[in-house]
Design an enzyme around this catalytic site. Structure first.
Site, PDB file in Angstrom:
ATOM      1  N   LYS A 196      -7.342   1.214  -2.786  1.00 10.67           N
ATOM      2  CA  LYS A 196      -6.765   0.970  -1.562  1.00 10.67           C
ATOM      3  C   LYS A 196      -7.036   1.910  -0.640  1.00 10.67           C
ATOM      4  O   LYS A 196      -7.314   1.686   0.702  1.00 10.67           O
ATOM      5  CB  LYS A 196      -5.293   0.383  -1.361  1.00 10.67           C
ATOM      6  CG  LYS A 196      -4.834  -0.089  -0.160  1.00 10.67           C
ATOM      7  CD  LYS A 196      -5.578  -1.309   0.287  1.00 10.67           C
ATOM      8  CE  LYS A 196      -5.203  -1.760   1.619  1.00 10.67           C
ATOM      9  NZ  LYS A 196      -3.922  -2.582   2.005  1.00 10.67           N
ATOM     10  N   LYS A 222       0.224   4.879   8.330  1.00 16.68           N
ATOM     11  CA  LYS A 222       1.085   5.301   7.100  1.00 16.68           C
ATOM     12  C   LYS A 222      -0.029   5.363   6.141  1.00 16.68           C
ATOM     13  O   LYS A 222      -0.138   6.275   5.243  1.00 16.68           O
ATOM     14  CB  LYS A 222       2.230   4.356   6.633  1.00 16.68           C
ATOM     15  CG  LYS A 222       2.584   4.394   5.277  1.00 16.68           C
ATOM     16  CD  LYS A 222       1.929   3.566   4.293  1.00 16.68           C
ATOM     17  CE  LYS A 222       2.369   2.076   4.527  1.00 16.68           C
ATOM     18  NZ  LYS A 222       1.794   1.122   3.374  1.00 16.68           N
ATOM     19  N   THR A 264       0.735  -1.275   0.122  1.00 17.19           N
ATOM     20  CA  THR A 264      -0.086   0.107  -0.088  1.00 17.19           C
ATOM     21  C   THR A 264       1.017   1.186   0.065  1.00 17.19           C
ATOM     22  O   THR A 264       1.567   1.644   1.086  1.00 17.19           O
ATOM     23  CB  THR A 264      -0.889   0.299   1.202  1.00 17.19           C
ATOM     24  OG1 THR A 264      -1.515  -1.115   1.214  1.00 17.19           O
ATOM     25  CG2 THR A 264      -1.885   1.413   1.216  1.00 17.19           C
TER      26      THR A 264
END
Length: 306
Positions: free
Chosen positions: A188, A256, A113
């Site tokens: 995502k 993150k 990701t």
């Protein structure tokens, strides 16, 4: 220059004999994904920063490489799943990286990701060298990786996606082409936005049940089968109730992801207050030393109110 692979022949297999597979990143997710490849009789060249995390795979037949460069020189189809965008940068653009040493007509699939911008950069630089690149982040955590049931969101050239689909099917069941380079990463972000606020709701429901004197396991039987049902509710609440905070997905990596989503939203002048709140709550937990626990450890946020 347009690059094509010969189509594969069957699900999770059938790659042309002259095509070899590489895999970089054998952590919580990657280890299981490589094992699926090995279980389906594929030869796999692997690299991980910590060789200790790859020893089981090596014993099971994976071929160890000393750097991404070595993987690039050996393999035609290379998967990567590492921690952060700066790790992706190093793996792809470093002096021992994939792009400087990749073979013509190879295919790189980044399942980390990461940022849509970086995905586009990898795609564009790959094109210059006759290399195809897909961004294909995953969802489903360690359970999905172990069971081969990951959701995989793919961006890049559609023909490359079609060609590579049988091998990606080793890892997942819900595999969807989303559009041009970067589209997988944008999708995502949508996934992480939905999970972030859902995890708050899951934990709030659980602490409410406890405060009301209810049996949480009995409550779970009712609400997981109704309109409130979700993957997080069904899969993470049992872990919470058993005191299992091991990472299917690290808090530090989730933070993150939330940062990436908020940065992308800011570029679009789009407020996401629910996501901002979830990020704040998880950052508080990280400051308390919970960054290496799984996202279900969010329940510990409410310890301060007891």
């Amino acid at each position: 220059m347009e690059v094509r692979l010969r189509p594969f022949n069957n699900k999770c297999g059938g790659i042309p004999l002259e095509k070899t597979i590489g895999f970089i990143g054998t952590g919580v997710m990657g280890k299981s994904m490589v094992q699926h490849l090995l279980n389906n009789s594929h030869s796999v060249y692997i690299y991980n920063r910590s060789k200790d995390k790859a020893l089981d795979l090596i014993e099971n037949g994976a071929v160890w490489c000393e750097s991404p460069k070595d993987v690039a020189q050996q393999a035609d189809i290379i998967f990567t799943i590492v921690g952060y965008p700066y790790d992706v940068e190093e793996v792809y653009f470093g002096s021992d990286g994939l792009l400087p040493h990749g073979k013509f007509n190879s295919v790189f699939i980044d399942m980390t990701t990461s940022t849509p911008t970086l995905a586009k950069k990898i795609y564009e630089e790959g094109k210059k060298k006759g290399i195809q690149a897909l961004d294909a982040p995953v969802s489903g955590g360690d359970i999905g990786a172990k069971n081969g049931t990951l959701t995989i969101m793919v961006g890049g050239d559609e023909q490359t996606f079609t060609d590579i689909l049988p091998i990606i099917s080793c890892f997942g069941q819900n595999i969807v082409y989303q559009g041009t380079a970067g589209s997988g990463q944008h999708t995502k972000m949508c996934n992480q936005i939905a999970i972030a606020t859902n995890m708050i709701g899951v934990c709030e429901a659980l602490v409410y049940a406890k405060k009301a004197g209810l049996d949480p396991e009995t409550v779970l039987k009712s609400i997981s089968a109704g309109a409130a049902g979700s993957w997080s509710l069904s899969n993470y609440v049992p872990r919470i109730l058993s005191g299992d905070y091991s990472p299917g997905f690290f808090i530090k990596h989730f933070i993150k992801d939330m940062k990436i989503a908020l940065e992308e939203a800011e570029k679009m002048n789009l407020p996401l207050p629910g996501l901002a709140l979830a990020k704040q709550m998880y950052e508080e937990l990280a400051e308390q030393g919970e960054e290496n626990n799984g996202t279900q450890a969010l329940i510990k946020y409410w310890d301060q109110f007891e």
